[in-house]
Design an enzyme around this catalytic site. Structure first.
Site, short mmCIF file in Angstrom:
data_model
loop_
_atom_site.label_atom_id
_atom_site.label_comp_id
_atom_site.label_asym_id
_atom_site.label_seq_id
_atom_site.Cartn_x
_atom_site.Cartn_y
_atom_site.Cartn_z
N MET A 132 2.52 7.05 -6.86
CA MET A 132 2.34 7.89 -5.67
C MET A 132 1.76 9.25 -6.09
SD MET A 132 3.18 6.10 -3.09
CE MET A 132 2.77 7.47 -1.97
N ASP A 161 -1.94 6.14 -4.88
CA ASP A 161 -1.79 6.20 -3.42
C ASP A 161 -1.43 7.61 -2.96
OD1 ASP A 161 -1.15 5.72 -0.77
OD2 ASP A 161 0.55 4.40 -1.20
N ASP A 171 1.69 0.04 4.78
CA ASP A 171 2.81 0.93 4.46
C ASP A 171 3.99 0.67 5.38
OD1 ASP A 171 1.79 2.75 2.35
OD2 ASP A 171 0.27 3.17 3.86
N GLY A 187 5.74 8.90 2.73
CA GLY A 187 6.27 9.09 4.07
C GLY A 187 5.21 9.39 5.11
N PHE A 188 4.12 9.99 4.67
CA PHE A 188 3.10 10.41 5.63
C PHE A 188 1.70 10.28 5.03
CE2 PHE A 188 7.00 12.70 6.35
CZ PHE A 188 7.24 12.45 7.69
N GLY A 189 0.74 9.96 5.89
CA GLY A 189 -0.66 10.00 5.50
C GLY A 189 -1.18 11.41 5.62
N GLY A 190 -2.37 11.63 5.10
CA GLY A 190 -3.04 12.91 5.29
C GLY A 190 -2.55 14.07 4.46
N GLY A 240 -3.71 10.99 -0.70
CA GLY A 240 -4.66 12.10 -0.81
C GLY A 240 -5.94 11.78 -1.56
N GLY A 242 -6.14 6.22 3.03
CA GLY A 242 -5.95 6.10 4.46
C GLY A 242 -6.95 6.96 5.20
N MET A 291 8.34 1.09 1.49
CA MET A 291 9.08 2.36 1.32
C MET A 291 10.40 2.19 2.07
SD MET A 291 5.79 4.82 1.75
CE MET A 291 4.85 3.50 2.45
N MET A 335 7.72 1.70 6.31
CA MET A 335 8.65 2.85 6.15
C MET A 335 9.89 2.62 6.99
SD MET A 335 5.93 5.93 6.42
CE MET A 335 4.47 6.00 5.39
N HIS A 391 3.28 -2.19 0.78
CA HIS A 391 4.00 -1.11 0.09
C HIS A 391 5.29 -0.85 0.84
CE1 HIS A 391 3.83 3.48 -1.07
NE2 HIS A 391 4.88 2.87 -1.59
N HIS A 415 -3.97 -2.16 2.54
CA HIS A 415 -2.70 -1.54 2.13
C HIS A 415 -1.85 -1.32 3.38
CE1 HIS A 415 -0.24 0.83 -0.68
NE2 HIS A 415 -0.05 1.68 0.33
N SER A 463 -5.54 2.21 3.68
CA SER A 463 -4.17 2.21 4.21
C SER A 463 -4.21 2.22 5.73
CB SER A 463 -3.41 3.43 3.71
OG SER A 463 -2.24 3.57 4.46
C1 DX5 Z 1 2.16 7.52 2.08
C2 DX5 Z 1 1.55 6.14 2.06
C3 DX5 Z 1 0.11 6.13 1.84
C4 DX5 Z 1 -0.69 6.84 2.90
C5 DX5 Z 1 -1.95 7.33 2.27
O1 DX5 Z 1 3.53 7.41 2.09
O2 DX5 Z 1 2.14 5.35 1.03
O3 DX5 Z 1 -0.39 4.81 1.64
O4 DX5 Z 1 -0.99 6.02 4.01
O5 DX5 Z 1 -2.64 8.07 3.20
P1 DX5 Z 1 -3.75 9.15 2.76
O6 DX5 Z 1 -4.81 8.38 2.01
O7 DX5 Z 1 -4.21 9.66 4.09
O8 DX5 Z 1 -3.07 10.17 1.91
ZN ZN Z 2 1.16 3.38 0.52
#
Ligand code: DX5
Ligand code: ZN
Length: 217
Positions: free
Chosen positions: A136, A174, A34, A141-144, A176, A196, A67, A36, A65, A32, A7
């Site tokens: 999901m 997708d 994202d 909304g957020f990575g990490g 974590g 990601g 969102m 948003m 993706h 991937h 991602s």
């Molecule tokens: C979250 C995104 C994911 C995100 C995953 O809303 O859809 O694709 O980037 O990031 P990680 O792998 O860091 O959880």
């Molecule tokens: Zn995603």
């Protein structure tokens, strides 16, 4: 075969072109992307213009993706930008069937994503039309963020539904996902792993991708 979809959200936003080239070299299967809108999810990332700018420099499969609330308004823009697959959220579409037909009419593969609280059973009547189901494993909304453990049983339910209906859609998960928990995701039935932080946040991207892909071996 297990595919890894890094991602780009976790890459250096100031140098995306270099990140795409490097992750392609490192063995990514999909890229991937994202998108948003600050409405469907409480964050804003990048849109079709950025994807269009990255397209000429990469042969990777662009897994987009969306969102985005009512994504039907933007499908043509993302197809023209070079998306290979457009995934929309079940929760964001008033007329999901129409949106899926619009994606296909653009000559692009079609996917549907489900938030963690949305049961897989809602996909039953649309599954035969899909190329991919995205589950999901964090709230979008957020990575990490941390993987929500209850999602493993949900992946198994989605895999069982695909089998029951004889559908060949890919099953992507997708949020974590790291080498340490990828095995449970794969064993439950997923075949595409989005990651990601688990790729871009690691010192050796090729090793991280290989570890994700081989986690259940
Ligand atoms: C979250 C995104 C994911 C995100 C995953 O809303 O859809 O694709 O980037 O990031 P990680 O792998 O860091 O959880
Ligand atoms: Zn995603």
């Amino acid at each position: 075969m297990i595919k890894v979809a890094p991602s780009l959200l976790a890459a250096d936003m100031g140098d995306l072109r270099a990140a795409v080239a490097r992750v392609e070299q490192a063995g990514a299967d999909y890229l991937h992307l994202d998108v948003m809108d600050g409405n469907f999810v409480p964050n804003i990332s990048y849109g079709a213009a950025v994807i269009k700018a990255l397209r000429p420099n990469s042969a990777l499969f662009f897994d987009v993706h969306l969102m985005v609330e009512e994504p039907g308004r933007f499908l043509a823009d993302f197809a023209a930008a070079g998306a290979d697959l457009l995934t929309v959220h079940y929760e964001a579409c008033r007329h999901l069937h129409r949106v899926i037909q619009q994606i296909k009419a653009l000559g692009v593969k079609a996917g549907v994503a489900l938030n963690p609280a949305t049961p897989v059973e809602v996909l039953r009547d649309i599954l035969p039309d899909l190329d991919l189901v995205l589950l999901m494993s964090v709230n979008p909304g957020f990575g990490g963020q941390s993987y929500i453990e209850g999602c493993t049983a949900k992946i198994a339910r989605a895999a069982a539904l695909l089998k029951e209906l004889g559908c060949r859609a890919e099953l992507e998960v997708d949020g974590g996902i790291y080498a340490a928990n990828a095995a449970q995701v794969i064993r439950a039935g997923a075949n595409v792993l989005v990651s990601g932080t688990g790729v871009f946040g690691q010192p050796d991207w090729a090793a991280a991708i290989a570890a994700l892909r081989g986690a259940a071996c």
